[in-house]
Design an enzyme around this catalytic site. Structure first.
Site, PDB file in Angstrom:
ATOM      1  N   THR A   9     -13.696   5.396   8.058  1.00 29.07           N
ATOM      2  CA  THR A   9     -13.704   3.947   7.802  1.00 29.07           C
ATOM      3  C   THR A   9     -14.186   3.164   9.021  1.00 29.07           C
ATOM      4  O   THR A   9     -13.850   3.492  10.157  1.00 29.07           O
ATOM      5  CB  THR A   9     -12.274   3.509   7.430  1.00 29.07           C
ATOM      6  OG1 THR A   9     -11.823   4.317   6.353  1.00 29.07           O
ATOM      7  CG2 THR A   9     -12.232   2.052   7.021  1.00 29.07           C
ATOM      8  N   THR A  40      -5.474   6.532  10.944  1.00 30.62           N
ATOM      9  CA  THR A  40      -4.096   7.011  11.101  1.00 30.62           C
ATOM     10  C   THR A  40      -3.987   7.910  12.332  1.00 30.62           C
ATOM     11  O   THR A  40      -4.816   8.813  12.518  1.00 30.62           O
ATOM     12  CB  THR A  40      -3.666   7.791   9.843  1.00 30.62           C
ATOM     13  OG1 THR A  40      -3.768   6.922   8.723  1.00 30.62           O
ATOM     14  CG2 THR A  40      -2.236   8.305   9.960  1.00 30.62           C
ATOM     15  N   ASP A  90     -11.383  14.570  -2.141  1.00 32.72           N
ATOM     16  CA  ASP A  90     -10.964  15.206  -3.404  1.00 32.72           C
ATOM     17  C   ASP A  90      -9.701  16.046  -3.201  1.00 32.72           C
ATOM     18  O   ASP A  90      -8.861  16.173  -4.080  1.00 32.72           O
ATOM     19  CB  ASP A  90     -12.066  16.150  -3.927  1.00 32.72           C
ATOM     20  CG  ASP A  90     -13.180  15.413  -4.653  1.00 32.72           C
ATOM     21  OD1 ASP A  90     -13.031  14.199  -4.889  1.00 32.72           O
ATOM     22  OD2 ASP A  90     -14.200  16.057  -4.968  1.00 32.72           O
ATOM     23  N   HIS A 124      23.591  -3.628 -19.309  1.00 30.89           N
ATOM     24  CA  HIS A 124      22.791  -4.695 -19.932  1.00 30.89           C
ATOM     25  C   HIS A 124      21.435  -4.108 -20.337  1.00 30.89           C
ATOM     26  O   HIS A 124      20.797  -3.386 -19.563  1.00 30.89           O
ATOM     27  CB  HIS A 124      22.541  -5.837 -18.939  1.00 30.89           C
ATOM     28  CG  HIS A 124      23.790  -6.534 -18.492  1.00 30.89           C
ATOM     29  ND1 HIS A 124      24.688  -7.095 -19.377  1.00 30.89           N
ATOM     30  CD2 HIS A 124      24.302  -6.755 -17.258  1.00 30.89           C
ATOM     31  CE1 HIS A 124      25.692  -7.634 -18.704  1.00 30.89           C
ATOM     32  NE2 HIS A 124      25.493  -7.424 -17.416  1.00 30.89           N
ATOM     33  N   THR A 138     -12.197  16.273  -9.056  1.00 27.91           N
ATOM     34  CA  THR A 138     -12.541  14.931  -8.564  1.00 27.91           C
ATOM     35  C   THR A 138     -11.879  13.863  -9.430  1.00 27.91           C
ATOM     36  O   THR A 138     -11.227  12.943  -8.929  1.00 27.91           O
ATOM     37  CB  THR A 138     -14.077  14.741  -8.560  1.00 27.91           C
ATOM     38  OG1 THR A 138     -14.651  15.761  -7.740  1.00 27.91           O
ATOM     39  CG2 THR A 138     -14.472  13.391  -8.030  1.00 27.91           C
ATOM     40  N   PHE A 146      18.033  -5.230  -7.877  1.00 29.83           N
ATOM     41  CA  PHE A 146      18.933  -5.589  -6.772  1.00 29.83           C
ATOM     42  C   PHE A 146      19.073  -7.113  -6.630  1.00 29.83           C
ATOM     43  O   PHE A 146      19.956  -7.590  -5.911  1.00 29.83           O
ATOM     44  CB  PHE A 146      18.417  -5.022  -5.437  1.00 29.83           C
ATOM     45  CG  PHE A 146      18.873  -3.621  -5.126  1.00 29.83           C
ATOM     46  CD1 PHE A 146      18.343  -2.525  -5.798  1.00 29.83           C
ATOM     47  CD2 PHE A 146      19.831  -3.384  -4.146  1.00 29.83           C
ATOM     48  CE1 PHE A 146      18.757  -1.230  -5.495  1.00 29.83           C
ATOM     49  CE2 PHE A 146      20.257  -2.089  -3.832  1.00 29.83           C
ATOM     50  CZ  PHE A 146      19.713  -1.014  -4.519  1.00 29.83           C
ATOM     51  N   GLU A 203      -7.117   6.014   1.662  1.00 31.82           N
ATOM     52  CA  GLU A 203      -7.805   7.181   1.051  1.00 31.82           C
ATOM     53  C   GLU A 203      -8.616   6.753  -0.172  1.00 31.82           C
ATOM     54  O   GLU A 203      -8.715   7.477  -1.165  1.00 31.82           O
ATOM     55  CB  GLU A 203      -6.820   8.306   0.737  1.00 31.82           C
ATOM     56  CG  GLU A 203      -6.165   8.813   2.014  1.00 31.82           C
ATOM     57  CD  GLU A 203      -6.097  10.307   2.142  1.00 31.82           C
ATOM     58  OE1 GLU A 203      -6.748  11.033   1.362  1.00 31.82           O
ATOM     59  OE2 GLU A 203      -5.403  10.763   3.071  1.00 31.82           O
TER      60      GLU A 203
END
Ligand code: CAA
Length: 383
Positions: A126, A158, A240, A278, A313, A338, A363
């Site tokens: 990237t 990363t 892939d 509920h 793929t 919550f 990705e």
């Protein structure tokens, strides 16, 4: 009829990852998230247990696991902390081009040291000007004597601030678009490799993400993976393989959100009964359960195809896309169950939503996944 039960070997692998997630990752997850800590001691423990370098064959010292086994592990780790998991599995992404495109000598040179002791590697595709359109990347590779000189910048990488090796995609001729791209591996200590700052992220805050600049970096020809111009299909083949485990990671986030929401639905009372009684809550829990299970089965299907050596793929993109959308939906509904507490950082579910969001983006964004899915589908309907 496929058998969806796990063998005792697979169960013990899953158990190992589950224990690691519950005892090592989860107790630190909230603090690392809040303070943006990169908990390297946890990553080192993951390495010691064989939970890193999952895809590297045992002959090079890796865990030598197939795609299905990897997915079982990654789902458990994703349950524990998505950010930590992203950093733990980033080596699989960065080393996959070497597994797919490297010569035997290159595999031995790179993979063996990586598996002998703890190291991190980063995948450099990237760029600031071209994320989804990977074929238009601008990092240049210029031939120079026996090797190449690389110049350019990669972003959102990363583990970049901590990596000792980068797999880098660069173009010899931008006019050729994807056909000009070649792949290289570059050690961090090479002169001109300049990792940038750690980015402040919305989620995955225990993971480290940064830029890396290549300032006239000399790379020997022996560090090129495959032939000149073969880098783009190598990047695609890599993704892939690695998009399916992202589906597993997202499934782990979704399962964690569902577990929190179901437990809370039993404990919390309103209108004189547990909120789980509920129907409004039951509808949500039923949808969440279906999403989690469908996400898991889609990742298992893609992984099974990969392990059988078949083209996956389409299925990898389906798994990544569906599971990450499921993680978003399920964690969003968990917060809703919550109520006001779900919006507070004292409770665990708002982190899950922030973590889920990235799985729809990295990705390959889910928009790119849908393009891949549609292209592959239409190919199968060729007249
Ligand atoms: N396997 C093998 N070859 C493939 C392939 C695959 N899966 N997909 C495409 N190719 C080949 C094609 O056959 C074609 O080859 P020919 O020229 O010989 O015919 C060539 O690659 C070009 O293919 P396309 O025409 O499909 O290329 P495109 O420019 O239209 O782009 C794309 C395709 C799918 C959009 C691609 O650019 C893409 O996947 N983009 C997203 C990139 C991405 O996922 N980035 C994430 C990086 S990792 C990350 O997130 C960081 C991290 O650390 C977590």
């Amino acid at each position: 009829m496929p058998d969806f039960s796990l063998s005792p070997d697979l169960e013990s692998l899953q158990d190992l990852a589950r224990k690691f997630a519950r005892t090592e990752m989860m107790p630190r997850a909230a603090e690392c998230d809040r303070r943006g800590i990169f908990p390297e001691e946890i990553y080192r423990k993951a390495f010691d247990l064989g939970l890193m370098n999952l895809n590297v064959p045992a002959e090079y010292g890796g865990s030598g696991l197939g795609a299905f086994q990897q997915c079982l592990i990654v789902e458990e780790l994703g349950y524990g902390c998505a950010g930590m998991t992203t950093s733990i599995i980033a080596n699989c992404l960065a080393l996959e081009p070497i597994l797919l495109g490297g010569t035997e000598a290159q595999k031995r040179e790179v993979l063996e040291p990586f598996c002998r002791s703890y190291h991190l590697a980063s995948f450099g595709l990237t760029e600031p000007g071209g994320g989804s359109d990977a074929g238009s990347l601008a990092t240049r590779a210029r031939r120079d004597g026996e090797g190449y000189v690389l110049s350019g910048e990669k972003c959102f990488i990363t583990n970049a601030p901590h990596a000792s090796l980068f797999t880098v995609f660069a173009t010899l001729d931008p006019e050729l678009r994807h056909k000009g791209i070649s792949a290289f591996y570059v050690p961090r200590e090479a002169e001109g490799v300049v990792p940038g700052k750690d980015e402040e992220k919305m989620g995955h805050r225990a993971s480290s993400t940064g830029t890396v600049r290549f300032e006239q970096v000399r790379v020997p020809a022996a560090h090129r993976l495959g032939a000149e111009g073969e880098g783009f299909p190598l990047a695609m083949r890599t993704l892939d393989m690695t998009r399916t485990p992202i589906g597993a990671l997202a499934t782990g986030i979704a399962q964690c959100a569902l577990d929190h929401a179901a437990r809370y639905s039993r404990e919390r009372h309103s209108f004189g009964k547990p909120i789980g009684e509920h129907q409004a809550i039951q509808m949500k829990l039923a949808m969440m359960t279906s999403q989690v299970r469908a996400a898991r089965l889609l990742t298992w299907q893609a992984a099974t195809l990969i392990d059988a050596g078949k083209n996956a793929t389409l299925e990898s993109s389906v798994a990544k896309c569906f599971a990450s959308d499921a993680a978003m939906r399920v964690s969003d509904e968990a917060i809703q169950i919550f109520g006001g507490y779900g919006y507070m950082k004292d409770y665990p579910v708002e982190k899950l939503l922030r973590d889920a969001k990235l799985t729809q983006i990295y990705e390959g964004s889910n928009e790119i996944q849908r393009i891949v899915i549609a292209r592959e589908l239409l190919r199968r309907y060729a007249p």
